[in-house]
Design a protein around this motif. Structure first.
Motif, PDB file in Angstrom:
ATOM      1  N   UNK A   1     -45.735 -82.783  14.826  1.00 55.36           N
ATOM      2  CA  UNK A   1     -45.881 -83.518  16.060  1.00 55.36           C
ATOM      3  C   UNK A   1     -45.805 -85.005  15.778  1.00 55.36           C
ATOM      4  N   UNK A   2     -45.265 -85.747  16.689  1.00 53.57           N
ATOM      5  CA  UNK A   2     -45.040 -87.161  16.486  1.00 53.57           C
ATOM      6  C   UNK A   2     -46.330 -87.952  16.658  1.00 53.57           C
ATOM      7  N   UNK A   6     -49.031 -95.673  20.806  1.00 55.73           N
ATOM      8  CA  UNK A   6     -49.525 -96.340  22.007  1.00 55.73           C
ATOM      9  C   UNK A   6     -50.748 -95.659  22.597  1.00 55.73           C
ATOM     10  N   UNK A   7     -51.148 -94.532  22.057  1.00 54.24           N
ATOM     11  CA  UNK A   7     -52.325 -93.841  22.575  1.00 54.24           C
ATOM     12  C   UNK A   7     -52.124 -93.265  23.963  1.00 54.24           C
ATOM     13  N   UNK A   8     -50.897 -92.827  24.269  1.00 58.17           N
ATOM     14  CA  UNK A   8     -50.613 -92.316  25.611  1.00 58.17           C
ATOM     15  C   UNK A   8     -50.702 -90.798  25.709  1.00 58.17           C
ATOM     16  N   UNK A   9     -50.888 -90.119  24.592  1.00 57.48           N
ATOM     17  CA  UNK A   9     -50.998 -88.663  24.630  1.00 57.48           C
ATOM     18  C   UNK A   9     -52.317 -88.262  25.279  1.00 57.48           C
ATOM     19  N   UNK A  10     -52.297 -87.230  26.108  1.00 55.48           N
ATOM     20  CA  UNK A  10     -53.539 -86.770  26.735  1.00 55.48           C
ATOM     21  C   UNK A  10     -54.538 -86.290  25.683  1.00 55.48           C
ATOM     22  N   UNK A  11     -55.804 -86.436  25.996  1.00 56.51           N
ATOM     23  CA  UNK A  11     -56.867 -86.027  25.077  1.00 56.51           C
ATOM     24  C   UNK A  11     -56.755 -84.558  24.693  1.00 56.51           C
ATOM     25  N   UNK A  12     -56.302 -83.729  25.614  1.00 53.92           N
ATOM     26  CA  UNK A  12     -56.270 -82.287  25.379  1.00 53.92           C
ATOM     27  C   UNK A  12     -54.974 -81.801  24.729  1.00 53.92           C
ATOM     28  N   UNK A  14     -53.978 -81.908  21.590  1.00 50.51           N
ATOM     29  CA  UNK A  14     -54.244 -81.172  20.349  1.00 50.51           C
ATOM     30  C   UNK A  14     -54.719 -79.753  20.649  1.00 50.51           C
ATOM     31  N   UNK A  15     -55.591 -79.622  21.638  1.00 49.87           N
ATOM     32  CA  UNK A  15     -56.088 -78.295  22.023  1.00 49.87           C
ATOM     33  C   UNK A  15     -54.940 -77.430  22.543  1.00 49.87           C
ATOM     34  N   UNK A  16     -54.119 -78.000  23.409  1.00 42.73           N
ATOM     35  CA  UNK A  16     -52.985 -77.252  23.951  1.00 42.73           C
ATOM     36  C   UNK A  16     -52.042 -76.827  22.821  1.00 42.73           C
ATOM     37  N   UNK A  17     -51.794 -77.718  21.871  1.00 45.86           N
ATOM     38  CA  UNK A  17     -50.947 -77.390  20.735  1.00 45.86           C
ATOM     39  C   UNK A  17     -51.514 -76.249  19.911  1.00 45.86           C
ATOM     40  N   UNK A  18     -52.828 -76.242  19.726  1.00 46.68           N
ATOM     41  CA  UNK A  18     -53.469 -75.160  18.970  1.00 46.68           C
ATOM     42  C   UNK A  18     -53.327 -73.826  19.681  1.00 46.68           C
ATOM     43  N   UNK A  19     -53.469 -73.836  20.994  1.00 49.30           N
ATOM     44  CA  UNK A  19     -53.321 -72.609  21.774  1.00 49.30           C
ATOM     45  C   UNK A  19     -51.891 -72.080  21.657  1.00 49.30           C
TER      46      UNK A  19
END
Length: 89
Positions: A1-2, A6-12, A14-19
């Protein structure tokens, strides 16, 4: 994952990626071919984008993904995976 400078990725994200990773692992264990898994995930992703963005924004996401492929990010992922499988030798 890139990396997200800029910190624009949603907080969740990482969780979505794990699922998604767990779902992929499960489908592989069920004997579903990688191309079928990828096609189903891509179709689902496009459907999700279509429900939450207009066509122009979806096209921007797709252009960004294409730029990642053309920039060699997938080749780097394959190389890292191959090194991991060979024990880093």
């Amino acid at each position: 994952m890139q990396f997200d400078p800029q910190g624009v990725a949603p907080e969740d994200l990482s969780h979505a990626g794990s699922v998604v990773d767990k779902a992929i692992e499960y489908m592989l264990e069920q004997g579903i071919t990688p191309i079928s898994i990828a096609s189903a995930l891509l179709g689902g992703s496009l459907g999700m984008l279509a429900r939450s963005m207009d066509d122009r924004a979806v096209a921007g996401v797709l252009r960004s993904a294409l730029a990642s492929v053309e920039g060699g990010e997938l080749a780097e992922m394959r190389r890292a995976a191959a090194e991991g499988q060979s024990g880093g030798n």
